[in-house]
Every structure is written in structure tokens, then in C-alpha cells.
Design an enzyme around this catalytic site. Structure first.
Site, PDB file in Angstrom:
ATOM      1  N   LYS A 115       0.831  -1.217   0.000  1.00 26.30           N
ATOM      2  CA  LYS A 115       0.000   0.000   0.000  1.00 26.30           C
ATOM      3  C   LYS A 115       0.855   1.252   0.000  1.00 26.30           C
ATOM      4  O   LYS A 115       0.463   2.280  -0.554  1.00 26.30           O
ATOM      5  CB  LYS A 115      -0.965  -0.001   1.187  1.00 26.30           C
ATOM      6  CG  LYS A 115      -2.132  -0.931   0.972  1.00 26.30           C
ATOM      7  CD  LYS A 115      -3.334  -0.550   1.817  1.00 26.30           C
ATOM      8  CE  LYS A 115      -4.513  -1.443   1.496  1.00 26.30           C
ATOM      9  NZ  LYS A 115      -5.633  -1.283   2.424  1.00 26.30           N
ATOM     10  N   LYS A 197      -4.005 -10.462  -6.892  1.00 25.77           N
ATOM     11  CA  LYS A 197      -5.318 -10.769  -6.313  1.00 25.77           C
ATOM     12  C   LYS A 197      -6.395  -9.786  -6.780  1.00 25.77           C
ATOM     13  O   LYS A 197      -6.097  -8.636  -7.100  1.00 25.77           O
ATOM     14  CB  LYS A 197      -5.227 -10.833  -4.780  1.00 25.77           C
ATOM     15  CG  LYS A 197      -5.215  -9.520  -4.086  1.00 25.77           C
ATOM     16  CD  LYS A 197      -5.425  -9.638  -2.577  1.00 25.77           C
ATOM     17  CE  LYS A 197      -5.456  -8.223  -2.044  1.00 25.77           C
ATOM     18  NZ  LYS A 197      -5.623  -8.034  -0.659  1.00 25.77           N
ATOM     19  N   LYS A 200     -10.867  -4.661  -4.522  1.00 21.38           N
ATOM     20  CA  LYS A 200     -11.934  -3.691  -4.766  1.00 21.38           C
ATOM     21  C   LYS A 200     -11.398  -2.325  -5.201  1.00 21.38           C
ATOM     22  O   LYS A 200     -12.122  -1.530  -5.763  1.00 21.38           O
ATOM     23  CB  LYS A 200     -12.896  -3.565  -3.570  1.00 21.38           C
ATOM     24  CG  LYS A 200     -12.293  -3.326  -2.208  1.00 21.38           C
ATOM     25  CD  LYS A 200     -13.394  -3.119  -1.152  1.00 21.38           C
ATOM     26  CE  LYS A 200     -13.347  -4.068   0.016  1.00 21.38           C
ATOM     27  NZ  LYS A 200     -12.180  -3.946   0.902  1.00 21.38           N
TER      28      LYS A 200
HETATM   29  P1  TYM Z   1     -10.605  -6.307   3.060  1.00 19.67           P
HETATM   30  O1  TYM Z   1     -11.670  -5.289   3.191  1.00 19.67           O
HETATM   31  O2  TYM Z   1      -9.465  -6.036   2.151  1.00 19.67           O
HETATM   32  O3  TYM Z   1     -11.235  -7.684   2.601  1.00 19.67           O
HETATM   33  C1  TYM Z   1     -12.341  -8.264   3.273  1.00 19.67           C
HETATM   34  C2  TYM Z   1     -12.197  -9.766   3.297  1.00 19.67           C
HETATM   35  O4  TYM Z   1     -12.092 -10.285   1.967  1.00 19.67           O
HETATM   36  C3  TYM Z   1     -10.930 -11.094   1.846  1.00 19.67           C
HETATM   37  N1  TYM Z   1     -10.401 -10.916   0.471  1.00 19.67           N
HETATM   38  C4  TYM Z   1     -10.226 -11.897  -0.407  1.00 19.67           C
HETATM   39  N2  TYM Z   1     -10.430 -13.223  -0.311  1.00 19.67           N
HETATM   40  C5  TYM Z   1     -10.165 -13.963  -1.413  1.00 19.67           C
HETATM   41  N3  TYM Z   1      -9.692 -13.444  -2.577  1.00 19.67           N
HETATM   42  C6  TYM Z   1      -9.468 -12.129  -2.706  1.00 19.67           C
HETATM   43  N4  TYM Z   1      -9.028 -11.629  -3.858  1.00 19.67           N
HETATM   44  C7  TYM Z   1      -9.734 -11.290  -1.584  1.00 19.67           C
HETATM   45  N5  TYM Z   1      -9.634  -9.946  -1.371  1.00 19.67           N
HETATM   46  C8  TYM Z   1     -10.044  -9.743  -0.104  1.00 19.67           C
HETATM   47  C9  TYM Z   1      -9.968 -10.579   2.887  1.00 19.67           C
HETATM   48  O5  TYM Z   1      -9.017 -11.551   3.230  1.00 19.67           O
HETATM   49  C10 TYM Z   1     -10.915 -10.241   4.014  1.00 19.67           C
HETATM   50  O6  TYM Z   1     -11.221 -11.399   4.759  1.00 19.67           O
HETATM   51  N6  TYM Z   1      -7.811  -5.854   7.152  1.00 19.67           N
HETATM   52  C11 TYM Z   1      -9.043  -6.405   6.635  1.00 19.67           C
HETATM   53  C12 TYM Z   1     -10.279  -5.898   7.351  1.00 19.67           C
HETATM   54  C13 TYM Z   1     -10.242  -6.069   8.834  1.00 19.67           C
HETATM   55  C14 TYM Z   1     -10.419  -7.287   9.543  1.00 19.67           C
HETATM   56  C15 TYM Z   1     -10.311  -6.926  10.915  1.00 19.67           C
HETATM   57  C16 TYM Z   1     -10.623  -8.606   9.141  1.00 19.67           C
HETATM   58  C17 TYM Z   1     -10.066  -5.089   9.745  1.00 19.67           C
HETATM   59  N7  TYM Z   1     -10.101  -5.585  11.016  1.00 19.67           N
HETATM   60  C18 TYM Z   1     -10.405  -7.897  11.901  1.00 19.67           C
HETATM   61  C19 TYM Z   1     -10.733  -9.561  10.154  1.00 19.67           C
HETATM   62  C20 TYM Z   1     -10.623  -9.209  11.516  1.00 19.67           C
HETATM   63  C21 TYM Z   1      -9.165  -6.008   5.177  1.00 19.67           C
HETATM   64  O7  TYM Z   1      -8.564  -5.087   4.727  1.00 19.67           O
HETATM   65  O8  TYM Z   1     -10.079  -6.721   4.492  1.00 19.67           O
END
Ligand code: TYM
Length: 334
Positions: A115, A197, A200
Site C-alpha cells: 500500500k 489478487k 476492490k
Molecule cells: P478487506 O476489506 O481487504 O477484505 C475483506 C475480506 O475479503 C478477503 N479478500 C479476499 N479473499 C479472497 N480473494 C481475494 N481476492 C480477496 N480480497 C479480499 C480478505 O481476506 C478479508 O477477509 N484488514 C481487513 C479488514 C479487517 C479485519 C479486521 C478482518 C479489519 N479488522 C479484523 C478480520 C478481523 C481487510 O482489509 O479486508
């Protein structure tokens, strides 16, 4: 939550419209776990502002995300669905845990490195300490299990390290959480560039399938996805495009890779892509329908937000008071 069920916590950033990767890596698994566990599913808006956001868009995306959680099948009576910014315990515990986290371990985080390359003009301290806030999210609820995609594995490890470090000093304050990473959907790749990957925030819209994309848009994106020059439907590292489509198909239908290869033994990529597209459309259509209905019911959604925020605040304050006492803050005088 007075029963003996274990606790799940997970969340998504409302930093855009969520993708099929978010759904297959996380949200779909959440819906499968809701009966067995006490679950908290958060919309992590504090995390989202580590990258610049347009305020009006962020507000809309947050509400849309909450409705997509419910539309995907999360029951708001059974699960605590809420906005991170409505529960101040996240930020408060985040601060305390900052004082138990080392610069060295934070600078090893892959997501921070990626990032900060992508947002070279805005490498802020929040981006750096992001995993500490994530640890706070999880530890605040004495979480047993965290269902996430594969890209969050390193952050989860850090949450565990912080919990163990804190417990070693103050006694058993935090549960040490485990990651729950599903198989087929754990890492869905970009459709035009299957070595990276699906994300969004991707600028190339053909790389991502959004949960709310129209059926014909989904079909076209999958038909246009990049594959190699062969014609066999087999799961191999040298065929990243086909491997990705097989992962998607498997995560949606529950079929194994061998069963998929057999099913398409006599077909080419074109037929396979149509089948994947149809399966994804069939999976998402009911969700999209439910989302439309929920969008019309402002009162219902507001009530869910109100009730669930109160529940989350109650649980958060229990852990937070304990931590504040342990580190030596004076008791509150009422
Ligand atoms: P975020 O918002 O990037 O993504 C949300 C969830 O989607 C999963 N994910 C994917 N899984 C499979 N293939 C992909 N291409 C893909 N892109 C995203 C992520 O692994 C995630 O589970 N840091 C986290 C948000 C967060 C969080 C937490 C998660 C903040 N606090 C506490 C769990 C527990 C994040 O940026 O997710």
C-alpha cells in the site's frame, strides 16, 4: 452471548464496492458459520481512512456494505453487524496495543509495503499501524476464530503475537485467536491478470466482479478473462487463469477440482467460462434482489444499526475495562 458458543469476529473495509473475492474468501464463509458461533461482523470504516476517501462516498459504501452483509444471508438478529466507528473501544484498545507493538514487526507487513508503494504520496502513520487496530478489533471481543481470505494471514499472526505478549505481562487477558481460511475461495485473482489478487480498489474494472454487477456484466467479464493458449480444464500453476476460474467455480458449487476437470473433459475454455459465469450469476442474483429490497427499507436498517451497536459496545466495554485496569489506569468514579 452468555452461552458457551465460541466467538467469531471479522470485517471488511468499505473502501469501495465489494468483489467476488471478498465474497468467496470471507462473506460466504461467514454465512455458513453463523449458527455454530456467536459472530460479530464489522464494517471497518476506521481502517478505510488509512487511504484517502471521499466522505459522501464512504458513507454510502459503508451502508451498502452493511446491507450486502445482510443480503448475503447474515441474520442481523443472530449476528452483531455494526460500524467500527460507532464503537469507540476499537480505537481505545488500538492505542493501548500500539504501545505493545514494535516498529520492526510492523515494517515487515506485506500489505503495508504494497500500500505504501501504491499510495506513495500518503504514507501516513495509520497505514503503518493498521495491523494494530486490526488486532484490537479481534482481541476486543475475546475472539476464538477469524474467518478471512489468505491475504490477511500475516495480520492475524500479528494479532496473536500481540495477544501473547500482553498476556505474558499481565496474565490471561486476551483469548489468542485462530485464523479460519477456507480452501477454494481463499485467494481469488484478478480476471485480466491472474498473478495478482482481485481487489476492490483495482482501477481496471475488468479485473473484478462486484457483488452488485448486473448478470450480463458478470458474464462478459468472465468470458473476457485471461487464460492460456491451451484448451484443457486442469488445475495447474502454469495455468493461472484457468486455476482461478476453477477456484471460483469450486467455491460457488462446492465441486472438487477433479470433478470439475471431469465435467469439462470434452469442452474447451469457452464452454467452461459460460458455466462459471452462469454459476456466479445464479449465486449472486438472490443476494442482489435482497439488496434492492433492503435499500428501500431505511427504518429497518436504522433499527438494526441501533440495536447491534449497543450490543457491540456492551461486549467491547467488558474487555476494555479489564485492559485499562491491568495497565494501571485509575478506576472511573461514577
Ligand atoms: P478487506 O476489506 O481487504 O477484505 C475483506 C475480506 O475479503 C478477503 N479478500 C479476499 N479473499 C479472497 N480473494 C481475494 N481476492 C480477496 N480480497 C479480499 C480478505 O481476506 C478479508 O477477509 N484488514 C481487513 C479488514 C479487517 C479485519 C479486521 C478482518 C479489519 N479488522 C479484523 C478480520 C478481523 C481487510 O482489509 O479486508
Amino acid at each position: 452471548m452468555g452461552d458457551d458458543k465460541k466467538t467469531i469476529f471479522s470485517g471488511m473495509q468499505p473502501s469501495g464496492f465489494i468483489t467476488l473475492g471478498n465474497y468467496l474468501g470471507a462473506l460466504k464463509n461467514w454465512t455458513l458459520l453463523q449458527d455454530e458461533y456467536n459472530c460479530l461482523y464489522c464494517i471497518v470504516d476506521l481502517h478505510a481512512i488509512t487511504v484517502r476517501q471521499d466522505p459522501a462516498a464512504l458513507r454510502k459504501q459503508s451502508r451498502d456494505l452493511l446491507m450486502q452483509y445482510i443480503a448475503a444471508g447474515l441474520d442481523p438478529e443472530k449476528n452483531i453487524i455494526y460500524y467500527q466507528s460507532h464503537v469507540s473501544g476499537h480505537a481505545e484498545l488500538g492505542w493501548i496495543l500500539n504501545c505493545f507493538t514494535y516498529m520492526g514487526e510492523l515494517s515487515r507487513m506485506t500489505q503495508f509495503k504494497e500500500k505504501s508503494q501504491k499510495h506513495a504520496e500518503n504514507i501516513n502513520a495509520g497505514l503503518f499501524t493498521y495491523p494494530v487496530l486490526m488486532a484490537a478489533d479481534i482481541l476486543l471481543y475475546q475472539t476464538d476464530l477469524v474467518p478471512v481470505g489468505d491475504d490477511q494471514r500475516q495480520h492475524l499472526e500479528m494479532a496473536r503475537d500481540i495477544a501473547i505478549r500482553f498476556n505474558n505481562i499481565y496474565g490471561d487477558v486476551f483469548k489468542v485467536p485462530e485464523a479460519y481460511i477456507g480452501k477454494a475461495g481463499a485467494r481469488i485473482m484478478a480476471l485480466q491478470d491472474p498473478e495478482k489478487k482481485m481487489s476492490k480498489s483495482d482501477e481496471n474494472k475488468n479485473n473484478t466482479i462486484l457483488l452488485l454487477d448486473e448478470p450480463n456484466v458478470i458474464m462478459n467479464k468472465i468470458k473476457r478473462s485471461v487464460t492460456d493458449s491451451g484448451n484443457e480444464i486442469v488445475y495447474r500453476d502454469d495455468k493461472p487463469g484457468i486455476k482461478n476460474l476453477m477456484n471460483i467455480y469450486s467455491a460457488v458449487t462446492g465441486k472438487t477440482n477433479d470433478a470439475i476437470s471431469e465435467e469439462f473433459a470434452n469442452s474447451g475454455y469457452g464452454d467452461f467460462k459460460v458455466a462459471v459465469g452462469e454459476a456466479v450469476v445464479a449465486e449472486l442474483e438472490p443476494l442482489q434482489q435482497k439488496f434492492k429490497e433492503l435499500s428501500k427499507d431505511k427504518k429497518y436498517i436504522d433499527q438494526i444499526i441501533k440495536d447491534n451497536t449497543a450490543k457491540a459496545n456492551y461486549l467491547a466495554s467488558k474487555t476494555l475495562s479489564k485492559v485499562q485496569k491491568k495497565v494501571g489506569f485509575p478506576p472511573k468514579v461514577r
